[in-house]
Design a protein around this motif. Sequence first.
Motif, PDB file in Angstrom:
ATOM      1  N   VAL A  54       0.818  -1.204   0.000  1.00 23.79           N
ATOM      2  CA  VAL A  54       0.000   0.000   0.000  1.00 23.79           C
ATOM      3  C   VAL A  54       0.861   1.266   0.000  1.00 23.79           C
ATOM      4  CG1 VAL A  54      -0.211   0.151   2.529  1.00 23.79           C
ATOM      5  CG2 VAL A  54      -2.030   1.076   1.062  1.00 23.79           C
ATOM      6  N   PHE A  55       2.074   1.184   0.544  1.00 21.44           N
ATOM      7  CA  PHE A  55       2.951   2.356   0.559  1.00 21.44           C
ATOM      8  C   PHE A  55       3.436   2.696  -0.853  1.00 21.44           C
ATOM      9  CE2 PHE A  55       3.385   0.580   4.878  1.00 21.44           C
ATOM     10  CZ  PHE A  55       2.983   1.684   5.616  1.00 21.44           C
ATOM     11  N   TYR A  56       3.606   1.678  -1.680  1.00 17.13           N
ATOM     12  CA  TYR A  56       3.955   1.930  -3.078  1.00 17.13           C
ATOM     13  C   TYR A  56       2.796   2.624  -3.799  1.00 17.13           C
ATOM     14  CZ  TYR A  56       8.080  -1.078  -2.615  1.00 17.13           C
ATOM     15  OH  TYR A  56       9.294  -1.609  -2.246  1.00 17.13           O
ATOM     16  N   ILE A  57       1.584   2.196  -3.492  1.00 17.16           N
ATOM     17  CA  ILE A  57       0.402   2.825  -4.097  1.00 17.16           C
ATOM     18  C   ILE A  57       0.338   4.301  -3.700  1.00 17.16           C
ATOM     19  CG2 ILE A  57      -2.111   2.809  -4.216  1.00 17.16           C
ATOM     20  CD1 ILE A  57      -0.840   0.391  -5.560  1.00 17.16           C
ATOM     21  N   TRP A  58       0.532   4.594  -2.422  1.00 17.02           N
ATOM     22  CA  TRP A  58       0.521   5.986  -1.958  1.00 17.02           C
ATOM     23  C   TRP A  58       1.616   6.800  -2.641  1.00 17.02           C
ATOM     24  CZ3 TRP A  58       0.101   5.186   4.104  1.00 17.02           C
ATOM     25  CH2 TRP A  58      -1.178   4.721   4.399  1.00 17.02           C
ATOM     26  N   TYR A  59       2.785   6.207  -2.788  1.00 16.58           N
ATOM     27  CA  TYR A  59       3.914   6.916  -3.392  1.00 16.58           C
ATOM     28  C   TYR A  59       3.579   7.327  -4.822  1.00 16.58           C
ATOM     29  CZ  TYR A  59       8.815   7.981  -4.512  1.00 16.58           C
ATOM     30  OH  TYR A  59       9.977   8.610  -4.876  1.00 16.58           O
ATOM     31  N   GLY A  60       2.956   6.432  -5.575  1.00 14.73           N
ATOM     32  CA  GLY A  60       2.584   6.744  -6.956  1.00 14.73           C
ATOM     33  C   GLY A  60       1.587   7.894  -7.024  1.00 14.73           C
ATOM     34  N   VAL A  61       0.585   7.853  -6.181  1.00  9.96           N
ATOM     35  CA  VAL A  61      -0.410   8.933  -6.155  1.00  9.96           C
ATOM     36  C   VAL A  61       0.241  10.258  -5.789  1.00  9.96           C
ATOM     37  CG1 VAL A  61      -2.481   9.776  -4.983  1.00  9.96           C
ATOM     38  CG2 VAL A  61      -2.315   7.364  -5.630  1.00  9.96           C
ATOM     39  N   THR A 304      -5.594   3.876  -7.125  1.00 10.93           N
ATOM     40  CA  THR A 304      -5.900   3.687  -5.698  1.00 10.93           C
ATOM     41  C   THR A 304      -6.517   2.328  -5.377  1.00 10.93           C
ATOM     42  OG1 THR A 304      -8.069   4.771  -6.005  1.00 10.93           O
ATOM     43  CG2 THR A 304      -6.229   6.158  -5.314  1.00 10.93           C
ATOM     44  N   TRP A 305      -6.727   1.479  -6.384  1.00  9.04           N
ATOM     45  CA  TRP A 305      -7.333   0.173  -6.131  1.00  9.04           C
ATOM     46  C   TRP A 305      -6.342  -0.734  -5.405  1.00  9.04           C
ATOM     47  CZ3 TRP A 305      -7.045  -4.816  -9.027  1.00  9.04           C
ATOM     48  CH2 TRP A 305      -7.997  -5.731  -8.560  1.00  9.04           C
ATOM     49  N   THR A 306      -6.726  -1.203  -4.224  1.00 11.43           N
ATOM     50  CA  THR A 306      -5.869  -2.081  -3.425  1.00 11.43           C
ATOM     51  C   THR A 306      -6.491  -3.450  -3.185  1.00 11.43           C
ATOM     52  OG1 THR A 306      -6.796  -1.129  -1.392  1.00 11.43           O
ATOM     53  CG2 THR A 306      -4.747  -0.152  -2.230  1.00 11.43           C
ATOM     54  N   ASP A 307      -7.698  -3.691  -3.704  1.00 11.77           N
ATOM     55  CA  ASP A 307      -8.365  -4.991  -3.569  1.00 11.77           C
ATOM     56  C   ASP A 307      -8.426  -5.444  -2.117  1.00 11.77           C
ATOM     57  OD1 ASP A 307      -9.704  -7.224  -4.426  1.00 11.77           O
ATOM     58  OD2 ASP A 307      -7.904  -8.330  -5.021  1.00 11.77           O
ATOM     59  N   PHE A 314      -3.689  -9.534  -7.501  1.00 12.09           N
ATOM     60  CA  PHE A 314      -3.358  -8.821  -8.738  1.00 12.09           C
ATOM     61  C   PHE A 314      -2.579  -7.547  -8.453  1.00 12.09           C
ATOM     62  CE2 PHE A 314      -4.050  -5.768 -12.098  1.00 12.09           C
ATOM     63  CZ  PHE A 314      -3.937  -6.511 -13.257  1.00 12.09           C
ATOM     64  N   VAL A 315      -3.026  -6.771  -7.478  1.00 12.10           N
ATOM     65  CA  VAL A 315      -2.372  -5.502  -7.159  1.00 12.10           C
ATOM     66  C   VAL A 315      -0.926  -5.724  -6.745  1.00 12.10           C
ATOM     67  CG1 VAL A 315      -2.388  -3.490  -5.638  1.00 12.10           C
ATOM     68  CG2 VAL A 315      -4.541  -4.404  -6.517  1.00 12.10           C
ATOM     69  N   GLU A 316      -0.711  -6.688  -5.861  1.00 16.92           N
ATOM     70  CA  GLU A 316       0.648  -6.944  -5.376  1.00 16.92           C
ATOM     71  C   GLU A 316       1.553  -7.483  -6.487  1.00 16.92           C
ATOM     72  OE1 GLU A 316      -2.099  -6.719  -2.071  1.00 16.92           O
ATOM     73  OE2 GLU A 316      -2.108  -7.961  -3.882  1.00 16.92           O
ATOM     74  N   SER A 317       1.018  -8.370  -7.325  1.00 17.33           N
ATOM     75  CA  SER A 317       1.835  -9.000  -8.363  1.00 17.33           C
ATOM     76  C   SER A 317       2.148  -8.065  -9.519  1.00 17.33           C
ATOM     77  CB  SER A 317       1.117 -10.249  -8.904  1.00 17.33           C
ATOM     78  OG  SER A 317       0.976 -11.222  -7.899  1.00 17.33           O
TER      79      SER A 317
END
Length: 526
Positions: A54-61, A304-307, A314-317
């Motif tokens: 989730v920290f990678y997702i936040w970083y991208g946003v 922002t989709w984290t499933d 899918f999100v992690e892979s």
Amino acid sequence: MTQSTQAVSRVDRPMFITTMLTVLLVSVPIIGFHDTAGAFISSLFTALTNNFGVFYIWYGVAAVAILAWLGFGRYGDIKLGDYDHKPEFSTFSWIGMLFSAGVGAGLLYWAVIEWGFYIDSPARGFAARSTEAIEYASAYGIFHWGITGWAIFCLPTLAIAYPYYVRKIPYLRLSTGCVAHLPNGVNSKRGRFIDFIYMINLIGGSGTSLGLSTPVIAASLASIFGITHDFALEVAVVVLCVAIFGTSAWLGLSKGIKRLADINMFAALALLFFVLAVGPTLFILKMGTNSIGLVLQDFIRFNTWTDPVENGGFVESWTVFYWAWWIAYGPFVGIFVTRISRGRTIRSVIMNMLLWGSLGAALFFIIFGNYAMFLDINNILNVTGIMNEQSPETAITQVFLSLPAGEWALVLFAFVAIIFVATTYDSASYTLASVATDHLHAGDHPARWHRIFWAIGVGILPCSLMFIDGGIKVMLSTTIVASMPLLVIGVIMTSSLLKMLREDYVKYGVMSTRDARKRLTADLNE
């Protein structure tokens, strides 16, 4: 810059020796314990993605939001360099070098077959091979290689370029981008540790891309010449690529990397438009238009989709892996793009990286990916079956062989792939040499022998990774593991950039004006 001038730049011996010893200490055990190395790296991958994804997702946003604010705000007109500096390279050559350094080596691999990993295991719970699964399989590749990824590349570029060109800090290193938070400067213990992390990460990250690209080139050459595709051929491909980018590194930035990038831009465009012309043109264009619409429509949702409910993996892979890959390569691209961006404004760098980088990658996915998908869903060539039963690289070669004059198309594809790999690692050797150089003022280059050394050194870890069991999963896992420290350093760099911009604005006024730049230069010269 003459060779005599280059020779003045001394090698940073502690950094040089420590990095090479670490590469050997990592590579030798991987080769010696290749049966268990793959499982160990994959277990780290699973642990990191599940707990920190989730920290990678936040970083991208955050990267997209910060660059939008910088590009359209009061700092956008600041020139990287002196007030009257003109851009060193034409926009075409700049984009070619940016593209070749940033995504070239991995793009040809994923553009053809990424959809094949999604169509039978789709995101968002879609039924396998349903209309939604097919449409989103085409769109996700464009998203993963689009604006968010290029934003992750752009942030370290600006963080390094601003102190290097505006504050005249004579070190082209990752620590230069953190200088506002290094009280004792880039040569402090903290600064040197940051640079050490970067160099190890780049060599590890390069192992992923070269490890993915090399089997594709080897498979293409095996098909063209009718020889066996084995580990020896893959090592020979690495040696060939090292020889090409070693020669390019010897020639230098303008005569080497620039010329290779220009040649490859024309060759890649020729291959793209050939596939578009002789393939199912209408399907490619319609599916491409549809995919761009999906990415634009669902851009926030994609980011922002984290499933959180189904946790399907899918999100992690994929999304987390890709953001980790962009983060792993971000400092490398940042240092290289800094070197070629003197005379450009902050807004220009942001707009060109995000716009042309995203559109260029999308073009490959739209044409190559949708052509391969057309073959599969219309039962012309079982692309996904070949991927699962043989290998992804075999599937890629079969896709190009299915074209009219397929053997010639495969020859051109192999040529483009080799040059893309060469330019990517030519750029990598340049930045490694830059970081391990004691002083490097704007416009200077690392010593030739130093660049050649790293051109060879970059090939060591990829060979060891190709030797272990686990294939593509291990390659992906290596990127995640290598990128984790840079996630933290990326936050520090962003904070450092914003702090310097704010301080200089308060002290000197609008930094895009001649008067403010004169006052800053006068203070720096005192």
